[in-house]
Write a protein that holds these residues in place. Structure first.
Motif, PDB file in Angstrom:
ATOM      1  N   VAL A 201      41.008  46.618  35.238  1.00 44.39           N
ATOM      2  CA  VAL A 201      42.429  46.491  35.581  1.00 44.39           C
ATOM      3  C   VAL A 201      42.764  47.493  36.679  1.00 44.39           C
ATOM      4  CG1 VAL A 201      44.798  46.698  34.739  1.00 44.39           C
ATOM      5  CG2 VAL A 201      43.030  45.718  33.257  1.00 44.39           C
ATOM      6  N   GLY A 261      47.446  38.899  37.219  1.00 41.23           N
ATOM      7  CA  GLY A 261      48.247  40.049  36.820  1.00 41.23           C
ATOM      8  C   GLY A 261      49.740  39.773  36.940  1.00 41.23           C
ATOM      9  N   THR A 283      48.303  45.809  28.424  1.00 41.48           N
ATOM     10  CA  THR A 283      46.857  46.116  28.466  1.00 41.48           C
ATOM     11  C   THR A 283      46.565  47.227  27.463  1.00 41.48           C
ATOM     12  OG1 THR A 283      47.222  47.702  30.270  1.00 41.48           O
ATOM     13  CG2 THR A 283      46.632  45.457  30.878  1.00 41.48           C
TER      14      THR A 283
END
Length: 340
Positions: A201, A261, A283
């Motif tokens: 990420v 995202g 997340t």
């Protein structure tokens, strides 16, 4: 807890008994002297000759120790071991990268701190990001800074104290005055190229548009997607400003959407903190648990016991039988007394 590494080797325990039942007795031929007056010799000595083999008889101690030593040897071959208490290992299952814009516009004092005082954008961002890092105890975190150029400020690591210290050292303009968003994404791809984690990420924060990147931001997003990187973007500038100071929210939205995202806009410190709190929930920290149990090998205990028993037996036999043999030899060599 004790266990045997090769328990099936215990099947060898009855092997000597099977050999005793199934194999013929051991025989040994020796040379003999033929005596023509054998019968007279037998009468003179008072002995009665018998036909057949001479069978050596063992003593009772040997009959006990032989199977005991065999059992100890087989036990040593079976690999006795003691299992130590389990050790649990916790490993990060996600790589998390934070990319922070250090262009000149980040010095604009249009954010408020907790006391209501005006602070520049970078100071507000550093405070929020520091708190975000502190909450991500199990993630490997890396830090990227970008302006005219992009470079890694902190490698992917579980040493979050070091990452926070490097975050505190950031200053406006240390990477140049312009904004290279595409280059920042490219650095993220390079930093995760050798990573074993499937989940990666990138949280990218900027207050400008991509004016200095050597690779277009949307092209960089495609490369990031191919490398399994999800990009969340945060725009904190003014979309109505001119030139370098204008944040291109539409471009940030396309970057985030291309990688799966989300895109956000932070207009003040409170809203920025809420965005990072949301990303913390979107997340969540992800870890891998593995359990390892150390094993202490103990084969040397039965093996050493068998060796000590055999040594002790032979020393005992030498200590008991040797004096008897010497006494018998001296008696047979002593001269007969007169008149006998």
């Amino acid at each position: 807890m004790f266990e045997l590494e090769y328990p099936w080797l215990l099947l060898l325990l009855p092997l000597p008994l099977l050999a005793w039942w199934l194999l013929p007795p051991y025989g040994e031929r020796t040379k003999a002297i033929r005596v023509p007056f054998f019968d007279d010799l037998a009468k003179a000595t008072g002995q009665t000759p018998a036909r057949g083999a001479v069978i050596l008889r063992g003593n009772w101690l040997r009959r006990i120790l032989a199977p005991v030593c065999w059992a100890l040897l087989v036990l040593a071959l079976a690999g006795p071991q003691r299992l130590e208490p389990p050790i649990e290992r916790t490993e990060s299952a996600r790589d998390l990268l934070l990319a922070i814009d250090l262009s000149g516009s980040m010095a604009t004092p249009d954010f408020l701190d907790a006391q209501g005082r005006r602070v520049d954008r970078l100071s507000a961002v550093k405070g929020v990001v520091d708190d975000f890092i502190r909450r991500r105890a199990t993630d490997r975190i890396g830090l990227i800074v970008f302006g005219t150029n992009a470079f890694p400020q902190a490698p992917l690591t579980l040493d979050h104290v070091a990452v926070r210290e490097l975050l505190d050292e950031l200053r406006v303009g240390m990477a140049g005055e312009q904004t290279a968003i595409g280059d920042a994404v490219g650095v993220a791809v390079k930093m995760t190229a050798s990573s074993q984690q499937r989940e990666r990420v990138l949280i990218l924060l900027t207050d400008g548009n991509d004016t200095a990147g050597r690779i277009p931001a949307e092209k960089a997003a495609e490369i990031a997607k191919a490398n399994h990187i999800v990009i969340h973007t945060i725009g904190i500038g003014d979309p109505d400003a001119k030139g370098e100071n204008r944040v291109d929210l539409a471009a940030l939205q396309r970057i985030a959407t291309a990688t799966g995202g989300r895109s956000f806009r932070g207009e003040n410190g409170e809203q920025l903190a809420g965005i990072y709190a949301l990303l913390d929930r979107v997340t969540p920290s992800k870890v891998k648990h593995s359990v390892y149990r150390p094993k202490l090998k103990l084969y040397y205990i039965p093996l050493g016991a068998a060796l000590l028993l055999m040594i002790a037996y032979h020393l005992l036999m030498l200590g008991v039988l040797a004096p008897l043999a010497r006494r018998h030899a001296s008696a047979s060599l002593s001269p007969e007394t007169p008149g006998s």
